[in-house]
Write a protein that holds these residues in place. Sequence first.
Motif, PDB file in Angstrom:
ATOM      1  N   UNK A  54     105.296 -28.567  31.122  1.00 56.66           N
ATOM      2  CA  UNK A  54     106.068 -27.401  30.683  1.00 56.66           C
ATOM      3  C   UNK A  54     107.546 -27.748  30.807  1.00 56.66           C
ATOM      4  N   UNK A  55     108.333 -27.340  29.832  1.00 56.12           N
ATOM      5  CA  UNK A  55     109.723 -27.787  29.762  1.00 56.12           C
ATOM      6  C   UNK A  55     110.726 -26.754  30.250  1.00 56.12           C
ATOM      7  N   UNK A  56     110.271 -25.526  30.488  1.00 58.39           N
ATOM      8  CA  UNK A  56     111.150 -24.469  30.969  1.00 58.39           C
ATOM      9  C   UNK A  56     110.517 -23.777  32.179  1.00 58.39           C
ATOM     10  N   UNK A  57     111.330 -23.359  33.150  1.00 56.96           N
ATOM     11  CA  UNK A  57     110.793 -22.671  34.339  1.00 56.96           C
ATOM     12  C   UNK A  57     110.595 -21.185  34.095  1.00 56.96           C
ATOM     13  N   UNK A  58     109.677 -20.855  33.196  1.00 59.29           N
ATOM     14  CA  UNK A  58     109.393 -19.465  32.895  1.00 59.29           C
ATOM     15  C   UNK A  58     108.304 -18.904  33.795  1.00 59.29           C
ATOM     16  N   UNK A  59     107.666 -17.830  33.361  1.00 58.94           N
ATOM     17  CA  UNK A  59     106.679 -17.140  34.185  1.00 58.94           C
ATOM     18  C   UNK A  59     105.444 -18.004  34.448  1.00 58.94           C
ATOM     19  N   UNK A  60     105.077 -18.856  33.495  1.00 60.59           N
ATOM     20  CA  UNK A  60     103.909 -19.719  33.711  1.00 60.59           C
ATOM     21  C   UNK A  60     104.142 -20.654  34.893  1.00 60.59           C
ATOM     22  N   UNK A  61     105.333 -21.241  34.954  1.00 58.38           N
ATOM     23  CA  UNK A  61     105.659 -22.151  36.059  1.00 58.38           C
ATOM     24  C   UNK A  61     105.676 -21.403  37.383  1.00 58.38           C
ATOM     25  N   UNK A  62     106.269 -20.213  37.375  1.00 64.25           N
ATOM     26  CA  UNK A  62     106.444 -19.470  38.626  1.00 64.25           C
ATOM     27  C   UNK A  62     105.149 -18.853  39.152  1.00 64.25           C
ATOM     28  N   UNK A  63     104.230 -18.483  38.252  1.00 63.80           N
ATOM     29  CA  UNK A  63     103.054 -17.732  38.694  1.00 63.80           C
ATOM     30  C   UNK A  63     101.726 -18.413  38.380  1.00 63.80           C
ATOM     31  N   UNK A  64     101.545 -18.875  37.158  1.00 64.95           N
ATOM     32  CA  UNK A  64     100.232 -19.386  36.753  1.00 64.95           C
ATOM     33  C   UNK A  64      99.896 -20.740  37.371  1.00 64.95           C
ATOM     34  N   UNK A  65     100.897 -21.608  37.487  1.00 70.91           N
ATOM     35  CA  UNK A  65     100.627 -22.951  38.013  1.00 70.91           C
ATOM     36  C   UNK A  65     100.163 -22.920  39.472  1.00 70.91           C
ATOM     37  N   UNK A  66     100.810 -22.167  40.367  1.00 74.45           N
ATOM     38  CA  UNK A  66     100.292 -22.087  41.740  1.00 74.45           C
ATOM     39  C   UNK A  66      98.869 -21.534  41.813  1.00 74.45           C
ATOM     40  N   UNK A  67      98.506 -20.633  40.889  1.00 72.75           N
ATOM     41  CA  UNK A  67      97.134 -20.111  40.851  1.00 72.75           C
ATOM     42  C   UNK A  67      96.150 -21.235  40.552  1.00 72.75           C
TER      43      UNK A  67
END
Length: 230
Positions: free
Chosen positions: A89-102
Amino acid sequence: KNPLSLISSTSLDFAFDPFPLLLNQISSSTSFDIHFVVHGSAGGVIHPIILRFVEEVRLLRQTKVEVEALTATHPLKSTSNFVLIIPLLLLPGMHVCHDIPVIQRRLNNQGTKTILLPFIGSWSIWIYLLEQFAFINSRSSPTALVHHPIRNLRGRLYLSFLKKRLQIPIISWNNWQGFDSASKKQYSSIPLALAPNRNTKSFCRQDSISSLLEFEPLRLHLINFFRLLP
């Protein structure tokens, strides 16, 4: 403390080098598989450019290399003992902040030991490759980087950092048409996307690339970098 504990994927360090971290945390005998995470299209479809990229990394590493789409209906079950989770992923959006740790918690619950690395947009090697690409493009015509709209503070900080490094305009693709119409110069666009999508195709000229993995030197350097990871 578990040496394979979560490494924040939301770090404000936008020039991340994974090698010191990995060499400090793992033994020389540890062999890691890779678990890439991409956004994907509806239903978990992954673009062939990404699939080819993943296969090339797998062939060079001679380890398992999996790829999971965030849009998939059913989560990917890993068969690995140890994995590096790498968000493509190239931007620190909601996916990086929430989905990846899940995803990391799910893999840990399956019995897989994990190291979660920050999104690749924050890696120093990626920023260097993007700088080189922007420099090459700018020699022939004025160039702008065009990205997915992002609204969170971390994303805005990242884009400000990137603008200083690249020294070119950075425009969200929903503002590209207005920017292009108002500009006295004819800008060529660099899409901030690994694979083509309907948005990048809408603003890229027919004779230009519509994703970054179509630029062969960048793709080969990135593949080789992943090959060298522990």
